[in-house]
Design a protein around this motif. Structure first.
Motif, PDB file in Angstrom:
ATOM      1  N   LEU A  21      -1.845 -13.029  -2.751  1.00  0.00           N
ATOM      2  CA  LEU A  21      -2.522 -12.065  -1.896  1.00  0.00           C
ATOM      3  C   LEU A  21      -2.143 -12.222  -0.424  1.00  0.00           C
ATOM      4  CD1 LEU A  21      -6.114 -12.075  -3.449  1.00  0.00           C
ATOM      5  CD2 LEU A  21      -4.242 -10.472  -3.870  1.00  0.00           C
ATOM      6  N   ARG A  22      -1.451 -13.286  -0.087  1.00  0.00           N
ATOM      7  CA  ARG A  22      -1.006 -13.449   1.306  1.00  0.00           C
ATOM      8  C   ARG A  22       0.060 -12.424   1.659  1.00  0.00           C
ATOM      9  NH1 ARG A  22       1.581 -18.953   1.807  1.00  0.00           N
ATOM     10  NH2 ARG A  22       2.445 -18.200  -0.180  1.00  0.00           N
ATOM     11  N   HIS A  23       0.898 -12.087   0.694  1.00  0.00           N
ATOM     12  CA  HIS A  23       2.043 -11.222   0.972  1.00  0.00           C
ATOM     13  C   HIS A  23       1.993  -9.879   0.241  1.00  0.00           C
ATOM     14  CE1 HIS A  23       3.708 -15.379   1.668  1.00  0.00           C
ATOM     15  NE2 HIS A  23       3.974 -14.779   2.814  1.00  0.00           N
ATOM     16  N   HIS A  24       1.093  -9.738  -0.702  1.00  0.00           N
ATOM     17  CA  HIS A  24       1.075  -8.517  -1.518  1.00  0.00           C
ATOM     18  C   HIS A  24      -0.338  -7.958  -1.616  1.00  0.00           C
ATOM     19  CE1 HIS A  24       5.212  -9.325  -2.718  1.00  0.00           C
ATOM     20  NE2 HIS A  24       4.846 -10.575  -2.974  1.00  0.00           N
ATOM     21  N   GLY A  25      -0.408  -6.668  -1.895  1.00  0.00           N
ATOM     22  CA  GLY A  25      -1.702  -6.030  -2.089  1.00  0.00           C
ATOM     23  C   GLY A  25      -2.418  -5.733  -0.789  1.00  0.00           C
ATOM     24  N   GLY A  26      -3.649  -5.290  -0.911  1.00  0.00           N
ATOM     25  CA  GLY A  26      -4.433  -4.879   0.246  1.00  0.00           C
ATOM     26  C   GLY A  26      -4.312  -3.383   0.483  1.00  0.00           C
ATOM     27  N   ASP A  27      -5.155  -2.884   1.364  1.00  0.00           N
ATOM     28  CA  ASP A  27      -5.245  -1.438   1.574  1.00  0.00           C
ATOM     29  C   ASP A  27      -3.925  -0.777   1.945  1.00  0.00           C
ATOM     30  OD1 ASP A  27      -7.962  -1.359   0.992  1.00  0.00           O
ATOM     31  OD2 ASP A  27      -8.571  -1.547   3.095  1.00  0.00           O
ATOM     32  N   ASP A  28      -3.090  -1.450   2.722  1.00  0.00           N
ATOM     33  CA  ASP A  28      -1.856  -0.837   3.200  1.00  0.00           C
ATOM     34  C   ASP A  28      -0.680  -1.031   2.248  1.00  0.00           C
ATOM     35  OD1 ASP A  28      -2.898   0.087   5.804  1.00  0.00           O
ATOM     36  OD2 ASP A  28      -3.132  -2.065   6.186  1.00  0.00           O
ATOM     37  N   GLN A  29      -0.893  -1.794   1.181  1.00  0.00           N
ATOM     38  CA  GLN A  29       0.111  -1.972   0.126  1.00  0.00           C
ATOM     39  C   GLN A  29      -0.580  -1.832  -1.231  1.00  0.00           C
ATOM     40  OE1 GLN A  29       2.475  -5.401   2.704  1.00  0.00           O
ATOM     41  NE2 GLN A  29       2.164  -5.730   0.546  1.00  0.00           N
ATOM     42  N   ALA A  30      -1.419  -0.820  -1.340  1.00  0.00           N
ATOM     43  CA  ALA A  30      -2.255  -0.680  -2.530  1.00  0.00           C
ATOM     44  C   ALA A  30      -1.469  -0.241  -3.757  1.00  0.00           C
ATOM     45  CB  ALA A  30      -3.377   0.318  -2.263  1.00  0.00           C
ATOM     46  N   VAL A  31      -0.417   0.546  -3.528  1.00  0.00           N
ATOM     47  CA  VAL A  31       0.392   1.107  -4.616  1.00  0.00           C
ATOM     48  C   VAL A  31       1.858   1.013  -4.203  1.00  0.00           C
ATOM     49  CG1 VAL A  31       0.864   3.167  -6.024  1.00  0.00           C
ATOM     50  CG2 VAL A  31      -1.465   2.720  -5.210  1.00  0.00           C
ATOM     51  N   TYR A  32       2.733   0.706  -5.161  1.00  0.00           N
ATOM     52  CA  TYR A  32       4.170   0.662  -4.883  1.00  0.00           C
ATOM     53  C   TYR A  32       4.872   1.675  -5.778  1.00  0.00           C
ATOM     54  CZ  TYR A  32       8.987  -1.122  -4.714  1.00  0.00           C
ATOM     55  OH  TYR A  32      10.341  -1.237  -4.580  1.00  0.00           O
ATOM     56  N   ALA A  33       5.696   2.522  -5.160  1.00  0.00           N
ATOM     57  CA  ALA A  33       6.423   3.561  -5.891  1.00  0.00           C
ATOM     58  C   ALA A  33       7.924   3.349  -5.770  1.00  0.00           C
ATOM     59  CB  ALA A  33       6.047   4.940  -5.357  1.00  0.00           C
ATOM     60  N   TYR A  34       8.627   3.584  -6.879  1.00  0.00           N
ATOM     61  CA  TYR A  34      10.091   3.514  -6.868  1.00  0.00           C
ATOM     62  C   TYR A  34      10.628   4.671  -7.692  1.00  0.00           C
ATOM     63  CZ  TYR A  34      14.587   1.256  -6.118  1.00  0.00           C
ATOM     64  OH  TYR A  34      15.855   0.975  -5.674  1.00  0.00           O
ATOM     65  N   ALA A  35      11.711   5.270  -7.221  1.00  0.00           N
ATOM     66  CA  ALA A  35      12.262   6.453  -7.882  1.00  0.00           C
ATOM     67  C   ALA A  35      13.071   6.067  -9.122  1.00  0.00           C
ATOM     68  CB  ALA A  35      13.144   7.227  -6.910  1.00  0.00           C
ATOM     69  N   ALA A  36      12.841   6.778 -10.213  1.00  0.00           N
ATOM     70  CA  ALA A  36      13.596   6.543 -11.442  1.00  0.00           C
ATOM     71  C   ALA A  36      15.087   6.753 -11.219  1.00  0.00           C
ATOM     72  CB  ALA A  36      13.090   7.463 -12.550  1.00  0.00           C
ATOM     73  N   GLU A  37      15.435   7.701 -10.357  1.00  0.00           N
ATOM     74  CA  GLU A  37      16.839   7.975 -10.084  1.00  0.00           C
ATOM     75  C   GLU A  37      17.520   6.756  -9.457  1.00  0.00           C
ATOM     76  OE1 GLU A  37      14.575  11.865  -9.960  1.00  0.00           O
ATOM     77  OE2 GLU A  37      14.265   9.834  -9.184  1.00  0.00           O
ATOM     78  N   ASP A  38      16.804   6.065  -8.558  1.00  0.00           N
ATOM     79  CA  ASP A  38      17.362   4.864  -7.934  1.00  0.00           C
ATOM     80  C   ASP A  38      17.396   3.695  -8.915  1.00  0.00           C
ATOM     81  OD1 ASP A  38      17.688   6.206  -5.499  1.00  0.00           O
ATOM     82  OD2 ASP A  38      15.657   5.714  -4.851  1.00  0.00           O
ATOM     83  N   LEU A  39      16.395   3.614  -9.771  1.00  0.00           N
ATOM     84  CA  LEU A  39      16.380   2.571 -10.800  1.00  0.00           C
ATOM     85  C   LEU A  39      17.560   2.763 -11.753  1.00  0.00           C
ATOM     86  CD1 LEU A  39      14.403   0.208 -11.471  1.00  0.00           C
ATOM     87  CD2 LEU A  39      13.404   1.707 -13.198  1.00  0.00           C
ATOM     88  N   ASP A  40      17.846   4.006 -12.114  1.00  0.00           N
ATOM     89  CA  ASP A  40      18.980   4.300 -13.004  1.00  0.00           C
ATOM     90  C   ASP A  40      20.308   3.944 -12.340  1.00  0.00           C
ATOM     91  OD1 ASP A  40      17.238   5.216 -14.942  1.00  0.00           O
ATOM     92  OD2 ASP A  40      17.553   7.335 -14.500  1.00  0.00           O
ATOM     93  N   ALA A  41      20.413   4.203 -11.035  1.00  0.00           N
ATOM     94  CA  ALA A  41      21.646   3.862 -10.324  1.00  0.00           C
ATOM     95  C   ALA A  41      21.870   2.355 -10.316  1.00  0.00           C
ATOM     96  CB  ALA A  41      21.585   4.400  -8.890  1.00  0.00           C
ATOM     97  N   TRP A  42      20.795   1.595 -10.125  1.00  0.00           N
ATOM     98  CA  TRP A  42      20.912   0.134 -10.188  1.00  0.00           C
ATOM     99  C   TRP A  42      21.298  -0.322 -11.598  1.00  0.00           C
ATOM    100  CZ3 TRP A  42      21.864  -3.048  -6.577  1.00  0.00           C
ATOM    101  CH2 TRP A  42      21.315  -2.922  -5.307  1.00  0.00           C
ATOM    102  N   ALA A  43      20.714   0.293 -12.611  1.00  0.00           N
ATOM    103  CA  ALA A  43      21.033  -0.083 -13.992  1.00  0.00           C
ATOM    104  C   ALA A  43      22.516   0.117 -14.279  1.00  0.00           C
ATOM    105  CB  ALA A  43      20.179   0.728 -14.962  1.00  0.00           C
TER     106      ALA A  43
END
Length: 222
Positions: A57-79
């Motif tokens: 909880l020191r580095h993750h979560g909290g009101d300003d990092q409540a949800v993390y989104a990543y695009a499937a298109e970018d995930l596919d490019a990495w794959a």
């Protein structure tokens, strides 16, 4: 239309790459519905998604990092580049989106997800050694940084429930040009961009403080 391709919830697993010896980066798809609320201040509040576990909880979560989104298109490019399958949630994202330019989203941009929830873009994800250890890719922090498609953290403006398959509608785009991609470059590789971030007052407070000091973030990991 943009939508939630996958809704992902984390579980706690052992790791040798994080100080607590455990991590919640291993997120797995669930159909929902999942309740989404503002979790509370960083250091106290965890994830904005009910049932999603965050260990450090020191580095993750909290009101300003409540949800993390990543695009499937970018995930596919990495794959394709890595020559391996990268399932939704593999980057630790809660929302794997489709049809949405996450890197091009403006800081302070607001999305309606499903019929109820409204989220606000706050900052880019900064890679760390836990992420590198989880993926097991050489020089991962550097490679992820050089690519410059970090995904976005969001705060919860209007709570509610979301499901896999929910539509995503951009409700508001602020009157500045500070995108997630610009914020990421400023905070990691191009300190000359830091003053530009001051126009984005919805920026995560820690990132805003870095911009005000003119100091980029020191990356943690190889």
């Amino acid at each position: 239309m943009a939508s939630v391709l996958s809704l992902n919830i984390g579980r706690i697993t052992p790791t040798e790459h994080a100080t607590p010896g455990e991590t919640g980066i291993d997120k797995r798809p669930v159909p929902g519905p999942v309740a989404v609320t503002a979790p509370g201040p960083k250091g106290v509040g965890g994830s904005g998604l009910a049932g999603d576990r965050i260990r450090d909880l020191r580095h993750h979560g909290g009101d300003d990092q409540a949800v993390y989104a990543y695009a499937a298109e970018d995930l596919d490019a990495w794959a394709a580049e890595l020559g391996r399958e990268l399932r939704p949630g593999m980057f630790g994202e809660n929302l794997t989106t489709v049809g949405l330019d996450v890197t091009g989203a403006l800081i302070g941009e607001r999305w309606r997800v499903g019929p109820q929830v409204v989220l606000e873009v706050t900052t880019a994800r900064i890679p760390c050694r836990t992420f590198a250890g989880w993926l097991g890719e050489k020089r991962w922090v550097r490679r992820f940084t050089e690519r410059g498609v970090p995904g976005s953290y969001l705060r919860v403006i209007v709570p509610g429930e979301i499901r896999a398959g929910d539509g995503i509608e951009v409700l508001h785009r602020p009157d500045h040009d500070v995108t997630v991609g610009v914020a990421f470059r400023a905070l990691t590789t191009d300190r000359d961009l830091l003053p530009r971030l001051l126009a984005a007052r919805a920026l995560h407070p820690e990132a805003l403080a870095q911009a005000e000091k003119g100091e980029p973030i020191v990356l943690d990991g190889p």
